[in-house]
Design a protein around this motif. Structure first.
Motif, short mmCIF file in Angstrom:
data_model
loop_
_atom_site.label_atom_id
_atom_site.label_comp_id
_atom_site.label_asym_id
_atom_site.label_seq_id
_atom_site.Cartn_x
_atom_site.Cartn_y
_atom_site.Cartn_z
N LEU A 55 15.80 -2.43 -10.53
CA LEU A 55 14.56 -3.17 -10.33
C LEU A 55 14.39 -4.19 -11.46
N SER A 71 9.34 -6.86 -9.56
CA SER A 71 9.25 -5.92 -8.44
C SER A 71 9.46 -4.50 -8.95
N PHE A 106 10.66 -2.24 -6.94
CA PHE A 106 11.58 -1.64 -5.99
C PHE A 106 13.02 -1.73 -6.50
N SER A 130 11.01 0.68 -1.00
CA SER A 130 9.81 0.04 -0.47
C SER A 130 9.56 0.42 0.99
N HIS A 138 10.22 -2.66 3.07
CA HIS A 138 11.63 -2.93 3.33
C HIS A 138 12.16 -2.05 4.45
N ARG A 170 15.32 -5.93 -0.20
CA ARG A 170 16.34 -6.06 -1.23
C ARG A 170 17.51 -5.16 -0.84
N GLY A 187 2.64 -2.46 -2.39
CA GLY A 187 3.54 -1.76 -3.30
C GLY A 187 3.87 -0.35 -2.85
N HIS A 225 5.65 2.84 -1.70
CA HIS A 225 7.07 3.18 -1.70
C HIS A 225 7.31 4.67 -1.81
N ASP A 243 -1.34 -6.09 -0.82
CA ASP A 243 -1.27 -7.10 -1.88
C ASP A 243 -2.48 -8.03 -1.95
N ARG A 275 1.91 -6.07 -10.53
CA ARG A 275 2.92 -6.70 -11.38
C ARG A 275 2.57 -6.57 -12.85
N SER A 298 3.30 -3.02 -13.85
CA SER A 298 4.73 -2.68 -13.87
C SER A 298 5.38 -3.13 -15.17
#
Length: 358
Positions: free
Chosen positions: A107, A112, A114, A140, A143, A151, A204, A206, A312, A350, A353
């Motif tokens: 990551l 991110s 993820f 994610s 995803h 990704r 976010g 996951h 988000d 963000r 993180s």
């Protein structure tokens, strides 16, 4: 740990070769340790809108911020338990390869959440600056479900996309049941919190596969330093001790207490987003992961986690019903938005993180 290079081995057989992770095979959790007095909540009773059970959820979320959720009393709960066991077995495969290979999926901090996080991270806000002993893959929800462009992930993950899709949807629905219960208890519209955590919106959210190395020598090392989760609600499946939360009993002076794994139960806790939305009325309990107690210290610790984060575009501010609460708490973590700006959930995540460390 046995190094497995033949990935054609069935997952269940592979799991037995790598580590004895069922409750029956693990060393026993020691007696006599300080245990967090958190409630046990029935999934079935929540589904039936049982008033007493709903009150227990609110009390848990206004005090410890943690509770056990008994998943043995419903078909949906049993499905989740089965999926968590399947993901546990998958985690053995995902982690059992050279770290150089796992770094291909790293990551990017501040960009991110993820991907892969290597062990040895020092959290920026940890005063003791101890490297952690936990590695994880953050997968994610967006995803896996095609909500946003994915990704890259290891084949152990991408080859099991259907399992991740099923688990994330089922875990999300169960977490929304908890948030709906809380909303009703606080005399809000039932969907007041759920509408800030929409499954179909980019977020976010996951699934995390975690692996903490056994502490064969350094018994003082830390699995994960103390923190609060920064989403809305977290669902944890673990099979080994080591999780602790800070006591809310004034007489115990913030003593750390173990959350003992209970077969058939998930561990539920609120994150800082719910503290923000309720202006401090609900709590996100501070917790950490230390070496497992007793003989469990010699066993690698795996866990499966689902994190619900506000989607988000949600503004990180109190609901109107809580704007004027006198007991406002600062919950932005260790940063303050410039100029008092109200951040969106995407911006807020963000910022948080970045604190994961390096």
């Amino acid at each position: 740990m046995v190094l497995i290079t033949n990935f054609s081995i069935p997952i269940k057989q592979l799991a037995k070769m790598i580590a004895p992770m069922s409750h029956g095979d693990l060393p026993a959790f020691p007696e006599g340790l300080p245990l967090a007095p958190i409630a046990r909540i029935s999934h079935n009773k929540l589904l039936q809108n049982d008033p007493a059970e709903a009150e227990k959820v609110l009390e848990a979320c206004r005090t410890h911020g943690f509770f056990y959720l008994d998943l043995t009393d419903t078909d949906d709960g049993q499905t989740l338990l089965g999926e968590s066991e399947d993901l546990l077995e998958l985690a053995y495969r995902a982690f059992d390869c050279p770290v150089e290979e796992k770094r291909n999926y790293a990551l990017v901090k501040g960009v991110s959440l993820f991907g892969y996080k290597e062990n040895g991270t020092v959290k920026l806000t940890d005063p003791e600056k101890r490297p952690d002993t936990t590695e994880f893959f953050n997968v994610s929800k967006d995803h896996m479900h095609g909500i946003t462009e994915s990704r890259t992930y290891p084949s152990a993950i991408t080859d099991n996309r259907d399992l991740f899709k099923q688990f994330t949807r089922n875990a999300h629905e169960t977490c929304m049941l908890v948030l709906t219960t809380l909303a009703k208890q606080l005399n809000l519209a039932p969907e007041a919190f759920a509408n800030k955590n929409l499954f179909s919106e980019p977020s976010g959210d996951h699934c995390r596969l975690t692996h903490k190395f056994a502490h064969h020598s350094d018994k003082s090392a830390i699995g994960l330093p103390s923190h609060t989760d920064f989403g809305s609600i977290t669902m944890l499946f673990n099979w080994l001790g080591g999780l602790q939360i800070q006591s809310h009993d004034p007489a115990k002076n913030k003593e750390w207490e173990y959350v003992k794994p209970v077969p058939g139960h998930a561990i539920i806790n609120l994150g800082d987003a719910m503290v923000t939305f309720t202006n401090g009325l609900l709590k996100s309990g501070k917790h950490r992961v230390i070496p497992a107690p007793g003989e469990q210290v010699n066993v690698d610790r795996y866990s499966i986690v689902y994190f619900v984060r506000p989607h988000d575009s949600v503004l990180m501010e109190p609901l109107p019903e809580f704007t004027n609460l006198a007991a406002h708490l600062k919950v932005a973590g260790k940063f303050e938005p410039e100029g008092g700006k109200t951040l969106t959930a995407g911006e807020w995540m963000r910022q948080r993180s970045i604190q994961l460390g390096s």
